[in-house]
Design a protein around this motif. Structure first.
Motif, PDB file in Angstrom:
ATOM      1  N   ALA A  96       8.682   6.159 -23.649  1.00  0.00           N
ATOM      2  CA  ALA A  96       7.714   5.048 -23.368  1.00  0.00           C
ATOM      3  C   ALA A  96       8.572   3.927 -22.516  1.00  0.00           C
ATOM      4  O   ALA A  96       7.665   3.394 -21.541  1.00  0.00           O
ATOM      5  N   LEU A  97       9.939   3.961 -22.631  1.00  0.00           N
ATOM      6  CA  LEU A  97      10.343   3.073 -22.229  1.00  0.00           C
ATOM      7  C   LEU A  97      10.074   3.805 -20.577  1.00  0.00           C
ATOM      8  O   LEU A  97      10.623   3.243 -19.441  1.00  0.00           O
ATOM      9  N   ILE A  98      10.938   5.015 -20.434  1.00  0.00           N
ATOM     10  CA  ILE A  98      10.719   5.211 -19.385  1.00  0.00           C
ATOM     11  C   ILE A  98       9.129   5.770 -18.616  1.00  0.00           C
ATOM     12  O   ILE A  98       9.844   4.934 -17.106  1.00  0.00           O
ATOM     13  N   CYS A  99       8.767   5.172 -19.052  1.00  0.00           N
ATOM     14  CA  CYS A  99       7.053   5.222 -18.422  1.00  0.00           C
ATOM     15  C   CYS A  99       7.234   4.592 -18.172  1.00  0.00           C
ATOM     16  O   CYS A  99       6.391   3.850 -17.157  1.00  0.00           O
ATOM     17  N   LEU A 100       7.835   2.837 -18.549  1.00  0.00           N
ATOM     18  CA  LEU A 100       7.521   1.492 -18.480  1.00  0.00           C
ATOM     19  C   LEU A 100       8.069   0.887 -16.599  1.00  0.00           C
ATOM     20  O   LEU A 100       8.014   0.858 -16.019  1.00  0.00           O
ATOM     21  N   GLY A 101       9.474   2.280 -16.944  1.00  0.00           N
ATOM     22  CA  GLY A 101      10.396   2.047 -15.639  1.00  0.00           C
ATOM     23  C   GLY A 101      10.133   2.552 -14.582  1.00  0.00           C
ATOM     24  O   GLY A 101      10.483   2.374 -13.429  1.00  0.00           O
ATOM     25  N   LEU A 102       9.396   3.772 -14.776  1.00  0.00           N
ATOM     26  CA  LEU A 102       8.620   4.422 -13.544  1.00  0.00           C
ATOM     27  C   LEU A 102       7.743   3.330 -12.429  1.00  0.00           C
ATOM     28  O   LEU A 102       6.978   3.766 -11.538  1.00  0.00           O
ATOM     29  N   ILE A 103       7.015   2.562 -13.500  1.00  0.00           N
ATOM     30  CA  ILE A 103       5.919   2.163 -12.723  1.00  0.00           C
ATOM     31  C   ILE A 103       6.285   0.924 -11.775  1.00  0.00           C
ATOM     32  O   ILE A 103       5.422   1.049 -10.804  1.00  0.00           O
ATOM     33  N   SER A 104       8.348   0.518 -11.268  1.00  0.00           N
ATOM     34  CA  SER A 104       8.846   0.334 -10.734  1.00  0.00           C
ATOM     35  C   SER A 104       9.271   1.089  -9.000  1.00  0.00           C
ATOM     36  O   SER A 104       8.943   0.721  -8.340  1.00  0.00           O
ATOM     37  N   THR A 105       8.659   2.122  -9.720  1.00  0.00           N
ATOM     38  CA  THR A 105       8.255   3.194  -8.486  1.00  0.00           C
ATOM     39  C   THR A 105       7.445   2.976  -7.985  1.00  0.00           C
ATOM     40  O   THR A 105       7.416   3.399  -6.662  1.00  0.00           O
ATOM     41  N   VAL A 106       6.474   3.232  -8.646  1.00  0.00           N
ATOM     42  CA  VAL A 106       5.419   2.775  -8.549  1.00  0.00           C
ATOM     43  C   VAL A 106       4.920   1.409  -7.080  1.00  0.00           C
ATOM     44  O   VAL A 106       4.843   1.519  -5.889  1.00  0.00           O
ATOM     45  N   SER A 107       5.552   0.304  -7.815  1.00  0.00           N
ATOM     46  CA  SER A 107       5.818  -0.715  -7.291  1.00  0.00           C
ATOM     47  C   SER A 107       6.318  -1.072  -5.912  1.00  0.00           C
ATOM     48  O   SER A 107       6.241  -1.078  -4.797  1.00  0.00           O
ATOM     49  N   ALA A 108       7.198  -0.382  -5.736  1.00  0.00           N
ATOM     50  CA  ALA A 108       8.020  -0.047  -4.681  1.00  0.00           C
ATOM     51  C   ALA A 108       7.703   0.736  -3.652  1.00  0.00           C
ATOM     52  O   ALA A 108       7.683  -0.103  -2.161  1.00  0.00           O
ATOM     53  N   MET A 109       7.668   1.661  -4.165  1.00  0.00           N
ATOM     54  CA  MET A 109       6.909   2.641  -2.449  1.00  0.00           C
ATOM     55  C   MET A 109       5.452   2.009  -2.396  1.00  0.00           C
ATOM     56  O   MET A 109       5.335   1.757  -0.835  1.00  0.00           O
ATOM     57  N   MET A 110       4.318   1.262  -3.118  1.00  0.00           N
ATOM     58  CA  MET A 110       3.159   1.340  -3.023  1.00  0.00           C
ATOM     59  C   MET A 110       3.793  -0.295  -2.021  1.00  0.00           C
ATOM     60  O   MET A 110       3.056  -1.155  -1.261  1.00  0.00           O
ATOM     61  N   TRP A 111       4.790  -0.824  -2.299  1.00  0.00           N
ATOM     62  CA  TRP A 111       5.325  -2.564  -1.862  1.00  0.00           C
ATOM     63  C   TRP A 111       5.521  -2.221  -0.453  1.00  0.00           C
ATOM     64  O   TRP A 111       5.535  -2.914   0.575  1.00  0.00           O
ATOM     65  N   ILE A 112       6.515  -1.275  -0.299  1.00  0.00           N
ATOM     66  CA  ILE A 112       7.497  -1.016   0.865  1.00  0.00           C
ATOM     67  C   ILE A 112       6.898   0.137   1.921  1.00  0.00           C
ATOM     68  O   ILE A 112       6.796  -0.170   3.395  1.00  0.00           O
ATOM     69  N   GLY A 113       5.954   1.266   1.946  1.00  0.00           N
ATOM     70  CA  GLY A 113       5.296   1.971   2.597  1.00  0.00           C
ATOM     71  C   GLY A 113       4.518   1.081   3.415  1.00  0.00           C
ATOM     72  O   GLY A 113       4.366   1.400   4.960  1.00  0.00           O
ATOM     73  N   PRO A 114       3.144   0.672   3.274  1.00  0.00           N
ATOM     74  CA  PRO A 114       2.590  -0.325   4.064  1.00  0.00           C
ATOM     75  C   PRO A 114       3.308  -1.093   4.633  1.00  0.00           C
ATOM     76  O   PRO A 114       2.651  -1.210   6.062  1.00  0.00           O
TER      77      PRO A 114
ATOM     78  N   LEU B  35      -3.281   7.983 -13.197  1.00  0.00           N
ATOM     79  CA  LEU B  35      -3.796   7.254 -12.476  1.00  0.00           C
ATOM     80  C   LEU B  35      -4.234   5.743 -12.587  1.00  0.00           C
ATOM     81  O   LEU B  35      -3.818   5.269 -11.413  1.00  0.00           O
ATOM     82  N   GLY B  36      -4.243   5.212 -13.126  1.00  0.00           N
ATOM     83  CA  GLY B  36      -4.569   3.818 -13.745  1.00  0.00           C
ATOM     84  C   GLY B  36      -3.506   2.939 -13.117  1.00  0.00           C
ATOM     85  O   GLY B  36      -3.820   1.697 -12.870  1.00  0.00           O
ATOM     86  N   VAL B  37      -2.662   3.694 -13.379  1.00  0.00           N
ATOM     87  CA  VAL B  37      -1.112   2.646 -13.100  1.00  0.00           C
ATOM     88  C   VAL B  37      -1.014   2.399 -11.632  1.00  0.00           C
ATOM     89  O   VAL B  37      -0.751   1.238 -10.367  1.00  0.00           O
ATOM     90  N   VAL B  38      -1.526   3.031 -10.414  1.00  0.00           N
ATOM     91  CA  VAL B  38      -2.163   3.178  -9.525  1.00  0.00           C
ATOM     92  C   VAL B  38      -1.926   1.909  -8.617  1.00  0.00           C
ATOM     93  O   VAL B  38      -2.214   1.281  -7.972  1.00  0.00           O
TER      94      VAL B  38
END
Length: 406
Positions: A244-262, A92-95
């Motif tokens: 660990a690298l996959i987790c870091l890569g998934l951060i951009s998924t969170v970022s992209a959707m939180m950027w575009i959706g709004p 949850l913290g990443v969001v």
């Protein structure tokens, strides 16, 4: 585009499609479908350059109510679901952190998105090279064998395709932020076309690497496919590093959707009086209220739903909206032939027809199969609820594009 789907969905496919050839064809069909959709969206994005994606396109092509329903689906589940799914793997913290970054500065959010996306692509290439160069391989063939033909036209293939299309989701993302893109007539076709083609190549070869290195029995029904394969490719220690690298890569998924959706939600607020509060922006032009609204929805999903439930819930309604949008290429050419079109879809009318046929086949099976019928109908229910909200709400006159001749 590159997010949780490629790292998790193979485990939900190999049980019903235990064939290397069928899996590669599955991801190739998904890539072709996404590319045909992307090229179709590119024509609409260049001709109707306003942020909002399907919300804006369907509003212009059919009726404001249809556009609102598409925007409602995008706002409530379309962008929130991928964030929630990624957060199920990350926490949850990443969001929370990503939301704060995007609220603070648009340029910082853009730089963060570019950097994290670059990291993901590098990560995929490392996994592909490692998997395809490993000497010890599984006894699996990527050439057709007896029985593969029936697998490719089977109901499990169509159902598996919705997992693939979830992995490809994002092929239309730049049309949601048209107003924030320099020279959209040029850059939208380039971004969706080249981006989708590149991701399709990466996805097909990465699944080949997974299948070549990892026993199918270890992947069936498993969500952490990439982590399992990473251990087989790089060993126990290397697998932990890859995790660990996959987790870091998934951060951009969170970022992209939180950027575009709004941006979609804010555009809806500009056009519908009852949702006017969603259009509020701060001094930097950032839609703060819309970002915080999506943040709340993501947290609710994360705390109340499971991975598979979320994917099943969103895929039918999102596919239906995409199909209506691609059909809109034909409708708009007929209704508004004089509308300036800086880009025309390559291969018209075959290209959009391919997307519509594949999408229609997938939608039919999602409703016909008992395992996916319930979530699909729930997605339709969400759309109907959005339609009720539209007709009960006061409207404002949103901008409509005029043809040069009018």
């Amino acid at each position: 585009m590159v997010g949780t789907g490629i790292f998790t969905s193979l485990g939900f496919q190999v049980g019903e499609l235990p064939s290397g050839f069928a899996i590669i064809v599955l991801w190739a069909v998904g890539g072709i479908c996404a590319l045909c959709g992307a090229l179709s969206y590119a024509e609409l994005g260049a001709a109707l350059p306003r942020s909002g994606g399907e919300y804006h396109f369907l509003r212009e092509i059919y009726h404001p109510s249809i556009g609102f329903v598409a925007g409602w689906i995008s706002a409530t589940v379309g962008f929130s679901a991928p964030v929630a799914i990624a957060a199920m793997l990350l926490g949850l913290g990443v969001v929370w952190i990503t939301t704060l970054v995007l609220l603070w500065d648009l340029r910082l959010g853009s730089a963060f998105q570019i950097g994290s996306t670059f990291l993901k692509v590098v990560l995929l290439i490392v996994i592909i090279v490692g998997g395809l160069s490993l000497h010890k391989a599984q006894p699996i063939s990527f050439l057709p064998v007896k029985g593969d033909g029936s697998l490719v036209i089977s109901a499990p293939f169509a159902i598996s395709l919705y997992w693939v299309m979830y992995a490809y989701s994002g092929w239309n993302a730049s049309t949601y932020i048209s107003s924030e893109i320099r020279d959209p007539a040029r850059n939208i076709p380039l971004s969706v076309g080249f981006g989708t083609l590149l991701v399709a190549v990466l996805y097909i070869t990465m699944n080949a690497a997974f299948l070549r290195t990892t026993p199918i029995s270890e992947m069936i029904g498993k969500q952490q496919v990439a982590l399992i394969a990473g251990t087989h490719i790089f060993g126990a220690t290397g697998g932990k590093v890859m995790a660990a690298l996959i987790c870091l890569g998934l951060i951009s998924t969170v970022s992209a959707m939180m950027w575009i959706g709004p941006r979609v939600t804010a555009t809806m607020g500009e056009d519908l009086g009852a949702l006017g509060w969603l259009a509020q922006r701060n001094a930097r032009g950032i839609p703060t209220t819309a970002i915080l609204t999506q943040f709340v929805i993501v947290n609710i999903m994360l705390l109340t739903a499971t991975f598979q439930t979320v994917v099943n819930y969103v895929q039918f309604s999102l596919t239906l909206c995409s199909a209506l949008t691609v059909l809109g290429v034909f409708v708009l050419r007929h209704q508004r032939p004089t509308l300036a079109r800086p880009y025309r879809v390559w291969g018209y009318p075959i290209t959009p027809l391919i997307f519509l046929v594949i999408s229609g086949w997938m939608l039919w099976h999602l409703l016909a199969e008992g395992s996916t019928r319930g979530p699909s109908l729930l997605g339709l229910g969400t759309a109907v609820f959005g339609l009720v909200i539209y007709f009960l709400s006061p409207k404002t006159a949103g901008p409509r594009l005029q043809d040069p001749a009018s």
